[in-house]
Design an enzyme around this catalytic site. Structure first.
Site, PDB file in Angstrom:
ATOM      1  CG  ASP A 122      -1.944  -0.998   1.282  1.00 50.56           C
ATOM      2  OD1 ASP A 122      -2.252  -1.535   0.215  1.00 50.56           O
ATOM      3  OD2 ASP A 122      -2.477  -1.272   2.378  1.00 50.56           O
ATOM      4  NE  ARG A 146      -5.148  -2.233   3.788  1.00 53.21           N
ATOM      5  CZ  ARG A 146      -5.915  -2.159   2.699  1.00 53.21           C
ATOM      6  NH1 ARG A 146      -6.936  -1.324   2.675  1.00 53.21           N
ATOM      7  NH2 ARG A 146      -5.664  -2.892   1.653  1.00 53.21           N
ATOM      8  CE1 TYR A 197       3.496  -6.467   4.752  1.00 51.59           C
ATOM      9  CE2 TYR A 197       2.896  -8.714   5.357  1.00 51.59           C
ATOM     10  CZ  TYR A 197       3.059  -7.739   4.394  1.00 51.59           C
ATOM     11  OH  TYR A 197       2.773  -8.020   3.079  1.00 51.59           O
ATOM     12  CG  ASP A 245      -5.014   2.760   5.615  1.00 48.49           C
ATOM     13  OD1 ASP A 245      -5.391   3.954   5.520  1.00 48.49           O
ATOM     14  OD2 ASP A 245      -4.789   2.060   4.615  1.00 48.49           O
TER      15      ASP A 245
END
Length: 294
Positions: free
Chosen positions: A38, A172, A66, A80
């Site tokens: 993203d 997310r 992550y 987000d």
């Protein structure tokens, strides 16, 4: 220029922005990348340059790691903090509740992709429909979360997590689901990919470093060999006769190696590509070297 450039993607850039910029820097249109990030995310984006672009779909390890931040008390349309706030709610849970629910999210599971994603339904990326305010029914897809570690709370109601997961996992969505399991609203406040397959942030280069290397004429030194994609495969060193057979696409029978898949080098140590041995017969799978004139 052939090889793999591990880019530390800057915030605010799409993965495509990185590729578009690097086409000019590297002087080739033959570029591919692995694992879209993203725009708000930073971190490891492997870019496959020149002949190495043939390896994008042959990677053996698609797992990702992550570092993410979960912010409680708010829910957005994108999942987000870059999105439009849909709901806010008082935060009534903390670290104890977070730690209590995390084990539920480790292991194989089904996950519905978010509307703000590049997943295509009927040939159209979901995010295009999302921008028009259209909600499309999505099928849940199998993912696996290998581990989630709590890394602390940098500010009130914000919690950092390290997640190791399979390809196709939307962090997310995972964070929203964790918040919901805590009885809270939640959204992703930050995301950084620290590893993509065999590549980690330790070997990643910022765009500034890449441009400086271009200026200094040392850009090629930043490229990893295409063989690095396949480093987990056993190595097979072939004699000249078998090497020629591989170039010509001919099988080599009675080959003295156990059955299996190999990364192959010639006797000079040059990486040739991938091959398989089946019932004593060596066959080429994919070459990454120019055909020999011999």
């Amino acid at each position: 220029m052939q090889g793999i450039l591990i880019v530390d993607k800057p915030q605010g850039w799409t993965s495509f922005d990185v590729i578009a910029k690097l086409r000019g820097v590297l002087g080739t249109r033959k570029l591919g990348h692995s694992g879209t990030l993203d725009p708000m995310a930073t971190g490891v984006l492997p870019v496959f340059c020149g002949g190495a672009s043939k390896a994008v779909d042959l990677q053996l390890d698609h797992n990702k790691t992550y570092r993410a931040a979960l912010r409680l008390g708010v829910k957005t349309d994108t999942g987000d903090i870059t999105g439009t706030v849909l709901e806010t709610a008082p935060v009534t849970a903390g670290v104890a509740e977070l730690k209590a629910v995390l084990p539920r999210f480790v292991g194989p599971q089904m996950q519905v992709p978010p509307m703000y994603s590049a997943v295509k339904v009927n040939g159209q990326p979901l995010y295009k429909a999302a921008r028009q305010g259209i909600e499309i029914e999505r099928k849940a897809r199998p993912i696996e979360v290998y581990s989630i570690e709590y890394e602390g709370s940098p500010e009130p109601d914000t919690y950092c997590l390290t997640v190791r997961c399979s390809r196709g996992t939307y962090i997310r969505t995972l964070l929203e689901d964790i918040a919901e399991a805590m009885g809270q609203k939640g959204t992703m406040a930050a995301l950084r990919r620290t590893a993509a397959g065999v590549y980690t942030e330790a070997g990643a280069h910022t765009m500034e470093e890449i441009l400086a290397a271009k200026e200094a004429g040392t850009l090629e030194s930043l490229l990893l060999p295409v063989e690095s994609v396949f480093e987990t495969l056993p190595l097979l060193t072939v004699p000249p006769r078998a090497e020629q057979h591989l170039y010509n696409g001919c099988p080599t029978s009675r080959y003295p190696a156990p059955d299996g898949r190999y990364r192959v080098r010639n006797e000079a140590g040059q990486f040739l590509g991938l091959a398989r041995v089946e019932q004593g017969v060596l066959r080429v799978e994919k070459l990454f070297v120019e055909r020999s004139a011999g």
